[in-house]
Design an enzyme around this catalytic site. Structure first.
Site, short mmCIF file in Angstrom:
data_model
loop_
_atom_site.label_atom_id
_atom_site.label_comp_id
_atom_site.label_asym_id
_atom_site.label_seq_id
_atom_site.Cartn_x
_atom_site.Cartn_y
_atom_site.Cartn_z
N TYR A 282 38.04 42.21 76.16
CA TYR A 282 39.08 42.27 75.12
C TYR A 282 40.08 41.14 75.37
CZ TYR A 282 42.83 44.14 72.22
OH TYR A 282 43.81 44.31 71.27
N TYR A 332 39.48 38.80 65.20
CA TYR A 332 40.18 39.86 65.92
C TYR A 332 39.87 41.20 65.27
CZ TYR A 332 43.94 42.42 68.28
OH TYR A 332 44.65 43.32 69.04
#
Length: 378
Positions: A282, A332
């Protein structure tokens, strides 16, 4: 309670992030994006929608979401907030539901129309009592907090300017081979250093790409997965730990929470970083990759910025990272697409960006809720 059942990911679906980025639409609906991703995931899984008896939604409200998705009468339903840490939490919850027999087939669905509605990830990040004071000093977004964490990291470990460049370059190199990625143009170290600061010391290429999109992931038992079309991707282990405060920051760079998760996960699976073929980290901002590598024992504490060379983290390196392009190259999707990429890699379906002989993948999210899973292609 019966013995826990083994769980596998059997279906994945996601929208074309690049196409959505190129065509912003103020009327675009996050529920429709989630529904499209779910349609693709169901087709990918070989299951029928009627087989799904559990639904977890993120960023889309579960009541309206259940109605729109045609899953309003499942056995288990819940909704998670729209923060990136929730992608890992959703997979953990789905795994627990199936393992304990509370559901047999769980769909995790995410929808985001943030680019089209011009959502700003700033202007007052949290609703905590102290956030008004933070905003007086410019601490109005996660990026501002991560920039300060990275400034501290640089000070502690003598990190030179430009140390983040390989991470940004690697993401772009991988995104160039991803047909649904937003940023498919590669960059050089010179371009990286010439780019403007957003929150110094973080530059333009260190920031994730706010975008529209949908992602869906379907999980079921390993027993059932063996009869479905694709190679099952087994959840070999999953763990989490909290490091929360009024701020999106951690003096240890989430190291303490990451170490707890790493210990639990590696104990569960009997595997360590050297056994992992591909890692999806992440990366709302590139420093988070460094924090994750150290917290999960890929690199010694304070040395990830030297460890993470392009030769090591690239597709043909010993520890390939973010093979779809990550949040700064692909899009994203707050960790959700990272899970899809892990599955695609373990199935051997990643095309030009395929990591050779990928059988073990790890997902890592170092954040106020740190999560990680190890996935194995069976």
């Amino acid at each position: 309670m019966n013995d826990l059942r083994e769980v596998a990911i059997v279906g994945v679906g996601q929208t074309d992030f690049g196409a959505l980025y190129a065509n912003r639409d103020a009327q675009r609906d996050q529920y429709a994006l989630g529904a499209e991703a779910l349609r693709l995931a169901i087709a990918d899984s070989g299951l029928a929608k009627s087989d799904i008896d559990g639904l977890l939604t993120a960023r889309i409200q579960y009541e309206h979401g259940g109605h729109v998705l045609g899953l309003g009468n499942v056995r288990v339903i819940n909704g998670l907030e729209g923060s990136g840490r929730m992608s890992g939490v959703a997979i953990q919850q789905a795994t627990a539901l199936i393992a304990t027999g509370q559901a047999d087939v769980v769909a995790c669905v995410y929808g985001n129309n943030g680019r089209s509605v011009q959502m700003k990830y700033g202007g007052g990040y949290t609703a905590s009592p102290t956030s008004v004071y933070d905003s007086l000093y410019g601490m109005t977004s996660p990026g501002a907090y991560v920039s300060m964490m990275y400034q501290r990291y640089r000070h502690l470990y003598g990190v030179p300017d430009g140390a983040l460049a390989p991470l940004a370059i690697n993401n772009r190199q991988n995104a160039a081979l991803n047909p649904v990625a937003v940023m498919r143009e590669q960059i050089t170290a010179k371009q990286y250093l010439a780019s403007r600061f957003i929150a110094e010391p973080l530059r333009l290429y260190d920031y994730c790409i706010i975008n529209d999109g949908g992602v869906a992931i379907i999980l079921t038992t390993m027993d059932r997965a063996k009869d479905l079309p694709h190679r099952p991707v087994r959840i070999a282990g999953t763990a989490s730990a909290a490091d929360v405060s009024n701020y999106y920051t951690s003096p240890s760079f989430f190291y303490d929470a990451s170490q707890k998760v790493a210990k639990d996960l590696y104990t569960q699976t009997g595997l360590k970083p050297k056994d992992v073929d591909v890692t999806q980290i992440y990366d709302n901002f590139t420093p988070t990759i460094l924090f994750s590598l150290e917290g999960f024992n890929y690199a010694p504490q304070g040395q990830a910025w030297e460890w993470a060379s392009l030769d090591r983290i690239g597709r043909h390196g010993t520890s390939p990272i973010n093979t779809a392009g990550g949040h700064t190259g692909e899009s994203y999707m707050q960790g959700w697409a990272h899970h899809v990429e892990a599955v695609v890699q373990l199935r051997g379906e990643a095309g030009e960006r395929q990591v050779r002989d990928a059988n073990v993948a790890q997902y890592i999210c170092a954040s106020p809720i740190t999560t990680s899973h190890i996935l194995i292609g069976e």
